[in-house]
Scaffold this active site. Structure first.
Site, mmCIF file in Angstrom:
data_model
loop_
_atom_site.group_PDB
_atom_site.id
_atom_site.type_symbol
_atom_site.label_atom_id
_atom_site.label_comp_id
_atom_site.label_asym_id
_atom_site.label_seq_id
_atom_site.Cartn_x
_atom_site.Cartn_y
_atom_site.Cartn_z
ATOM 1 N N ASP A 188 -9.800 -5.298 -4.218
ATOM 2 C CA ASP A 188 -9.278 -4.109 -3.539
ATOM 3 C C ASP A 188 -9.962 -2.848 -4.073
ATOM 4 O O ASP A 188 -9.788 -2.468 -5.229
ATOM 5 C CB ASP A 188 -7.760 -4.007 -3.745
ATOM 6 C CG ASP A 188 -7.116 -2.945 -2.864
ATOM 7 O OD1 ASP A 188 -7.846 -2.186 -2.193
ATOM 8 O OD2 ASP A 188 -5.871 -2.883 -2.834
ATOM 9 N N HIS B 261 -7.566 -5.713 -0.107
ATOM 10 C CA HIS B 261 -6.393 -4.849 0.020
ATOM 11 C C HIS B 261 -5.191 -5.532 0.679
ATOM 12 O O HIS B 261 -4.101 -4.984 0.679
ATOM 13 C CB HIS B 261 -6.787 -3.605 0.825
ATOM 14 C CG HIS B 261 -5.741 -2.543 0.882
ATOM 15 N ND1 HIS B 261 -5.243 -1.931 -0.252
ATOM 16 C CD2 HIS B 261 -5.085 -1.983 1.932
ATOM 17 C CE1 HIS B 261 -4.335 -1.029 0.105
ATOM 18 N NE2 HIS B 261 -4.210 -1.053 1.417
ATOM 19 N N SER C 8 0.834 -1.213 0.000
ATOM 20 C CA SER C 8 0.000 0.000 0.000
ATOM 21 C C SER C 8 0.872 1.267 0.000
ATOM 22 O O SER C 8 1.639 1.474 -0.931
ATOM 23 C CB SER C 8 -0.968 -0.059 1.190
ATOM 24 O OG SER C 8 -1.970 0.906 1.082
#
Length: 368
Positions: free
Chosen positions: A308, A338, A158
């Site tokens: 996601d 995610h 991320s």
């Protein structure tokens, strides 16, 4: 009657004392000394050449927490770049992805302002993407020098993919492979898609609270970090953060179940996450890697969760198609949103061990 009353009173006092002792014991257990267990053979002896260490190192003028774990120091070095910003995931990788330590020398780094690297006196003006990349360069050089490595594998998750992608494009001579998990690409567009997803789900589900909150905030750009977090909360509740039965609360319990984390880490996580989000919001809100960072001189992997919507995977896929690299590969995790490392840990570990690791020794290929 008096006798019974006194007995009852004594029993009540005993129960109260027991509750207090239990509570104190739990508190001590949850705030006790953190440590990381050594690697031992079947006879209980520490395996020669292994490493299991938790250290504090000065990086960029700030004391930062780094752990080193691996059954062999000779294995390729893998530096984890956690998400957030300010969301240390070291204990989660320890819980779900410890198998990596059998094949890599894993470096768990809590970035400036995150977890045990959060300090109230960190200069807010030092919280810039450029400073984080400089910090990462110090970490990379520390690992290369200490363990005699020419290059390292960078694994970004991320927010960590911002640092990983920027670093890999800037210092290719120090990077063996770059792996982007839930790769960030174009924040303004990502936020528009996330908001639209949350609003659409709220309407489908007739969730009045979500509709009210989302409509009050309105589509991005957002006015505050609180707005970012509120939209993120609804994206999570509607399945855009976790696809299966995983949740933030389950991740917290998983982290607290490790030797390396306790309630102090939970408190610091909250403090560091908020501080980091607030200081970096201006830069992150305008970030667009896919515009300027398309050329890499190192192998590039994108590991994406099919569901996601927090950092929409469709944008990462679009970015991936524009990238030029000596070899590149996109791997979809069909049961993840995610967080593929924690939602599908076995499949995730397998990609790192069977596909990424061979590239560090020149024996692997990016081919499907």
């Amino acid at each position: 009657m008096t006798h019974h009353h006194e007995s009852g009173h004594r029993n009540f006092a005993g129960v109260t004392l027991l509750c207090r002792v239990t509570a104190l014991t739990l508190l001590l257990l949850s705030t006790g000394c953190i440590h990381t267990v050594p690697f031992k053979d079947a006879a209980g002896r520490v395996i020669p050449g292994s490493i299991a260490a938790m250290e504090t190192v000065s990086i960029g003028g700030v004391e930062q927490s780094i752990w080193f774990r691996g059954v062999s120091r000779h294995n390729p070095a893998l530096i984890l770049l956690h998400g957030g910003p300010g969301a240390s995931e070291s204990a989660l990788f320890r819980h779900y992805n410890a198998d990596l330590e059998q094949h890599f020398l894993v470096v768990y780094w809590e970035q400036r302002g995150a977890g045990r690297s959060y300090h109230a006196d960190i200069p807010p003006e030092s919280m810039t993407i450029d400073q984080f990349v400089q910090d990462l360069d110090e970490v990379v050089d520390l690992v290369r020098r200490r363990f005699g490595k020419d290059k390292v594998v960078l694994l970004g998750q991320s927010w960590g993919t911002v640092l990983g992608a920027l670093y890999a494009s800037r210092y290719p001579e120090k990077v063996a492979v770059y792996v982007g998990v839930a790769q960030m690409a174009d924040t303004p567009q990502a936020r528009r898609l996330s908001y639209a997803f949350a609003l659409s789900e709220a309407q489908k589900r007739k969730n009045a609270k979500a509709l009210s909150e989302l409509q009050e905030i309105g589509p991005p750009p957002y006015a505050s970090v609180d707005d970012v977090l509120t939209v993120g909360t609804w994206v999570e509740r509607f399945g855009g953060m976790f696809h299966g039965n995983l949740s933030t609360s389950k991740l917290i319990w998983a982290a607290l179940g490790t030797d390396e984390a306790n309630l102090v880490d939970l408190v610091k996580f909250g403090q560091g996450n908020r501080f980091s989000l607030e200081q970096l919001e201006d830069e992150i809100s305008q970030l667009n890697l896919s515009k300027r960072h398309r050329s890499f001189e190192v192998p590039v992997f994108f590991l994406l969760g099919r569901y996601d919507r927090h950092v929409p995977a469709v944008l990462a896929e679009r970015y991936f198609k524009t990238i030029r690299a000596p070899c590149k590969r996109l791997v979809w995790f069909e049961h993840s949103a995610h967080n593929p490392p924690f939602e599908e840990p076995e499949a995730f570990n397998r990609v790192l061990i069977e596909t990424v690791r061979p590239l560090t020794t020149g024996t692997g290929t990016c081919a499907e």
